[in-house]
Design a protein around this motif. Structure first.
Motif, PDB file in Angstrom:
ATOM      1  N   ASN A  83       0.907  -1.301   0.098  1.00 25.58           N
ATOM      2  CA  ASN A  83      -0.112  -0.505  -0.372  1.00 25.58           C
ATOM      3  C   ASN A  83       1.281   1.455   0.188  1.00 25.58           C
ATOM      4  N   ILE A  87       0.872   4.041  -3.122  1.00 24.45           N
ATOM      5  CA  ILE A  87       0.822   5.153  -2.499  1.00 24.45           C
ATOM      6  C   ILE A  87       1.684   6.377  -3.279  1.00 24.45           C
ATOM      7  N   PHE A 441      -7.580  -1.018  -0.775  1.00 24.22           N
ATOM      8  CA  PHE A 441      -6.686  -1.448   0.131  1.00 24.22           C
ATOM      9  C   PHE A 441      -5.700  -2.459   0.542  1.00 24.22           C
ATOM     10  N   LYS A 456      -6.651   3.770   3.170  1.00 23.39           N
ATOM     11  CA  LYS A 456      -5.294   4.567   2.420  1.00 23.39           C
ATOM     12  C   LYS A 456      -4.656   5.384   2.798  1.00 23.39           C
TER      13      LYS A 456
END
Lengths: 767, 767
Positions: A83, A87, A441, A456
């Motif tokens: 994750n 991102i 996520f 997230k």
């Protein structure tokens, strides 16, 4: 330590042995679409790299580092890593990518490589000063080598129990230190094995200047090393100026040696000691003080390469493989790690790094014995499982040459596609995959999308996240002393229980809205059918809606057109009263229905839902158009994506038939056909963002509606005749306030912008 | 007005005709146990009589007045009246009672009768000054006459619809005035009929000095008037010095006449005009200004006597009877009410007041025609119902002499028991009834007891109460601009939704409590049975509890004694996992379980529950002991009382049998037998208040527990080894936090004080 296996057996601690805490750190260089080191600033959207606990930079401004918070399982650690990786990738400029290899991409002259800019302030300047010092000492290009650090500690209760059984005469401080020292010695001794199995860089670009003397093979501007497992772990990789001898016998001796190196000026501090294994204490990451006082809390393995064959740089199996090697180091420790043994270990490591593809029989046998022994003991302790078996088997197959090493696969790719090209292709593919799934996520896809989005955003903001009850989508978020508990993304501390209860009761909501001078449909509330029937004359000339008070999803609702009969009226009432003891009769308002999601006194998003539909192109059949529309990564089935597949089932076919169409019909260009009458997203409907399109007056009304019931987060459903015309007393009416509104609908609409409602919820919560 | 019936028929307004708003005012003298006027102060617990909207005093400090808030139905108005009456009675000193007759009890010399003391301040002094003026003018004793005022208005929509149909040329202001004036004229004309049917005082005590010359019959110190219906409504009752002629033809003329009387010095203001009917405007109760500007909003009937045959002074049927007479006055109005007609009406009224038991044939026929006509028109408009029919029939039976009048029944009672004696007996009986049922909120007994208690406390505090959804126990309370919404008494705005969710999840509650350093049972949380089974060794030596995470009422819980088998462990886990996906295993703590209800950071009550039991007296059988214990008015069945009946069903008999007892066994003195193993109140268990008995340290722990989850209202269940010994880390443990705790258990325990939790909730809510 000899009695550890016995103790675990006696105490039935097998299940506790495999518990632990994991933390992964990973660096990547940012590069442009040609593979040049990106000279742009660290993306602003990733927050302040000086204070962000999970996303920062390493040596260079162009060297992103992600750090997972401590996790109680490998799965969790891996998910957080993925994750964080996603991102970062989602927030890169369009033409930037994360370079997937440990060895750098195309880098400019040392003078042009930007040292990470942490801003001003004491802490920032200290970080930058240190970077300048190592740039001067080792050269900037060397600092651009990236890798993965693997932090691990055993479950504390396990250590305590083991201590009581094995060494109750000694202090727990000493026992714990000796556990981690034992493991460290073994890991150092077997570092060649880790490099052999996980090594994943066999080439470098010529711009990585001052490559050391061991270059084997040159192809244009790229250097490819035949037979090598890991250039990074070789003598030419990321190492100290010389191989310092540091004792791992006791913590005292270890720290004494380090202090000696520092006071002699060889090292500026412990963090300049580039050992493949570091002893750590979480209270002060880079100093000796806490270690000396509180002992070793965890160990850090630093020799793992980025694996460009995986999106995140490492896969879950390899995280487990490292864990297994750690376990083996506890269960079958080597008796000592004297200076000659240290020299031997480093020689093996150098050999494997440069020439591991031609492994000696001696090392092969040593490796096979290592894993065979591990497999047996895990079996004996009753903790072996399918995953462990598979992973151990695969490692042995690699030792035996029956399965290709990562470095072998990469060598072939790099050889045929070129070092820069191959890695660019790979990272571009990974980026598309990340962007197409940015709504989810990872590792938590069983949670509601709204909760995934919130988690997230929280991770991106650097909050401490915890999933308290995944069946209930119940999470907590924390920053410093500020902790919030959240269920289903919008059940929060922002709304009082009383406010939620008001919204859950249509009749009471309406009453409260009316008292607050909000336009609601005219009508009345009935608790028995007799009184409702008496009012037939009041309603009979209008279009009306009859609905039960508390039920949802349209159950029990009847809509009657003007001049309806008493019988139809009674049927509608009967149906509604079958679903609730309280029933509402309301005037039906014409117009479109819009969802206004209000968060903390502001409209965070406005959305309209449109029934499942397709638009002709003059060529494709309906069947084909459905297939094309369904290829949108936002669509799938089962509510795991923001939108659902369009279907061509019974109901759709019936509608097509009424239009004299079949799935094989070809629609004219721009001809729109609706496949459903209902506008639900669940049956393939489209969500269309209108946040910037509605007249401001409707937003004010929605905000006032929320205020009337005291709601901080609510979904206001409003019927509006014409969104461009300002609101009057009669042209708009609020038909419902929804507690716990879904936020994902505003984040991933079929048409329109991502309104980032997760972030807005976090801001409202004071994060 | 002639076309009103027709309009109602045409517009099908029958159902709206009978809608309206009701408000009842009632005065009673406070007397001591001998019937002497109480010279004590208005009870402090009834609040500030200057500002309390529902409970105040009239002329005298000893003259309590209750005023119901406007109600949308007679039922509601009656219920509020009864509740206000009960609240007053419950808060009287032990030896005081409400005098149930309109004519006073034993009163002292005028100089000793206390005028109501409103304290200081402009408003208070104004009220007291006016009372001194009327005391001087009419004598204090006359001001002690009490009665009931009946306020009524039609539904506004009904008036508007009627206006549009009947008199759209005229203003609605005029139309509305003419409606209420028409009714007033009729009521004045038929006041004799109301007096005949509702008159309820036929005697007075001699201390009511200066009785007028019409006394008929003297018996010792009491004057009893044979044949009279209402001494209060007679010439000797509560009247102006003379019968002023005031027009009721138009509002203009009515107000002109009143202004004339005031300017001539006959009256100090409109409120000194003691007409049986007053025209009213709610904006300014006692002035002409608002009436002139906004017109008549409602009418006030002032001639209704207190009926000592009922607890509250009037019964529901009579409230309906008055409503029917008002309806008749609208539907069949007399054409005029000229001066000679006014004289005639007063003559009739005087005649019936003094000698109504000998009704003339003329009046009898007039009355019968009145009701026959009414019955027919209600039938015609399709609004007749069983109640209306019964009430009209009863009125006609009274006119025909077939049914006794209240005044006839009272005459007989007073004649045989004496005026003071009879009324004392009656009021003492009513007081016991009130005190025995003080836990219930009349007319709302279908609501949960906790909600009833809260509503009653709110009424006592003078809040505006509204039951929004009685099925859901959802109410609102209001004072000024401050409004609160409350469900089930303790679901309020004080707790956030997130806090409630934490408490609804045992595992999360425990986690949060642990983080807050609160003692909770040791143990762990499991989401699959495999992991739980692995931990068998951890638990097997202890007494443990296995429980599902979310279920309540003990479902799915297993308690295992030390050295339980794996099989039993597995059975317990299977059962728990059948009820939830998450299961807790906890160490079992010995001690007693106490409920600490925490409200706004304070322990509002501590309670222990004890299984159903009886205590021998050496004489009675078990059967008899159960019967005696069940005679407690706090006990009944079906959760409408604070405690439930003890039973002698299968389970109880089984337990007795094991003790070698039968229902016929006689228990020794003070021998206690438990009839159940479980301590639930629902199976006859006792609740025992320990609020003042537990060591302070446990209260602090309970408060800290509530704080840890951020709860403002919660029921903390704590196991304590010994409530007298201060808390240590190990001798007490919080096993549960209950959102939405019941408050009634602390208000009406089997043993102990009423801890007034309703009041504490109100205070917490800021009221």
């Amino acid at each position: 330590m000899e009695n550890v296996i016995n103790a675990i057996k006696q105490l039935k601690l097998g299940n506790d042995l495999i518990k632990g805490s994991w933390g992964i750190e990973k660096e990547n260089l940012r590069v442009d679409e040609k593979g040049n080191l990106a000279l742009t600033k660290h993306p602003l959207k990733l927050g302040d790299k000086l204070t962000h606990p999970y996303i920062t930079t390493d040596f260079s401004e162009s060297q992103v580092e992600v750090i997972t918070p401590p996790s109680k399982s490998i799965d969790e650690a891996y998910n957080l890593l993925e994750n964080l990786h996603d991102i970062v990738v989602e927030n890169l400029p369009e033409n930037e990518y994360l370079w997937p290899s440990s060895m750098p991409a195309i880098i400019p002259d040392d003078s042009l490589i930007p040292i990470a800019d942490y801003g001003s302030g004491e802490e920032a300047l200290k970080k930058m000063k240190y970077r300048e010092y190592i740039a001067e000492k080792y050269g900037k290009h060397k600092q651009l080598i990236c890798g993965i650090h693997y932090n691990f500690s055993f479950d504390n209760d396990f250590i305590h129990t083991l201590h009581s059984y094995c060494a109750s005469n000694d202090s727990c401080y000493n026992f714990k230190n000796s556990i981690y020292l034992t493991i460290s010695r073994n890991l150092l001794k077997y570092q060649w094995l880790l490099t052999y199995l996980l090594g994943a860089n066999v080439a470098t670009h010529s711009s990585y200047r001052h490559c050391c003397e061991l270059e084997r093979h040159k192809k244009e501007e790229e250097f490819i090393f035949k037979g090598a497992c890991s250039y990074r772990n070789s003598l030419c990789g990321y190492r100290n100026k010389k191989d310092f001898r540091v004792s791992f016998d006791t913590l005292e001796e270890n720290l004494k040696d380090l202090k000696q190196l520092i006071s002699s000026g060889y090292l500026s501090g412990v963090n300049e000691y580039y050992s493949p294994v570091r002893l750590k204490n979480s209270k002060d990451n880079n100093s000796i003080v806490a270690l000396e006082r509180d002992g070793i809390e965890y160990i850090e393995l630093r020799m793992i390469d980025l694996n460009p064959l995986t999106k995140t740089g490492i896969n879950k199996d390899d995280l487990t493989l490292v864990h297994l090697i750690i376990l083996s180091s506890l269960l079958y420790p080597c008796s000592s790690y004297k200076e000659d043994e240290q020299v031997e270990a480093i020689l093996k490591q150098n050999e494997v790094s440069f020439n591991g593809h031609n492994l000696s029989n001696e090392l092969r046998d040593e490796g096979i014995i290592f894993f065979t022994r591990l497999q047996n003991v895990l079996q004996d302790l009753d903790v072996i499982n399918d995953d462990y078996n598979r992973i151990i088997k695969s490692a042995m197959a690699k030792l035996k040459g029956e399965e290709k090493l990562y470095s072998q696969i990469i060598y072939e790719k790099v050889k045929s596609h070129g070092y820069i090209n191959h890695h660019l292709e790979v990272t571009k593919k990974w980026k598309i995959e990340t962007l197409n799934n940015s709504f989810s996520f990872k590792g938590y896809q069983d949670l509601e999308l709204s909760t995934q989005i919130l988690l997230k955003e929280a991770l991106q903001k650097g909050l401490k996240i915890e999933v308290l009850d995944r069946y209930e989508n119940f999470i907590s978020l924390k920053k410093g002393d500020h902790k919030e508990f959240i269920k289903q993304a919008t059940k929060t501390s922002l709304d009082s229980y009383a406010t939620a209860l008001i919204m859950e009761n249509k009749a009471i909501t309406k009453k409260v809205l009316l008292e607050g001078n909000i336009s609601v449909p005219k009508g009345d509330i009935y608790t028995d059918i007799k009184n409702a029937l008496i009012d037939y004359n009041k309603y009979k000339d209008r279009k009306i809606v009859i609905k039960p008070n508390n039920t949802n999803f349209g159950i029990g609702i009847t809509i009657l057109n003007p001049n309806f009969s008493v019988d139809n009226f009674k049927q509608g009432l009967d149906l509604a009263f079958k679903n609730d003891r309280t029933v509402l009769i309301e005037h039906f308002h014409t117009g479109n229905e819009y969802r206004f999601t209000v968060i903390n006194g502001e409209v965070a998003g406005v959305l309209q839902r449109v029934p499942a539909n397709i638009k002709g192109d003059g060529i494709s059949t309906i069947e084909e158009l459905v297939k094309i529309k369904n290829s949108d990564p936002l669509r799938n089935k089962g509510y795991r994506t923001p939108l659902e597949f369009l279907r061509l089932d019974e109901e759709e076919l019936f509608i097509l038939k009424n239009l004299n169409l079949t799935p094989k019909s070809i629609l004219k260009k721009d001809e729109i056909v609706y496949l459903r009458e209902n506008s639900n997203i669940s049956t393939g409907g489209d969500s269309i963002d209108f946040t910037d399109d509605v007249d401001e007056s409707y937003k004010i009304e929605a905000i006032n509606g929320a205020k009337a019931v005291g709601a901080n987060i609510t979904g206001v459903d409003m019927i509006i005749e014409n969104i461009k015309a300002p609101r009057t007393k009669d042209n708009a009416t609020i038909i419902e306030l929804n507690f716990n509104p879904a936020i994902h609908i505003h984040c991933y609409p079929y048409r329109g912008k991502n309104r980032r409602l997760g972030r807005k919820v976090l801001t409202a919560l004071g994060f």
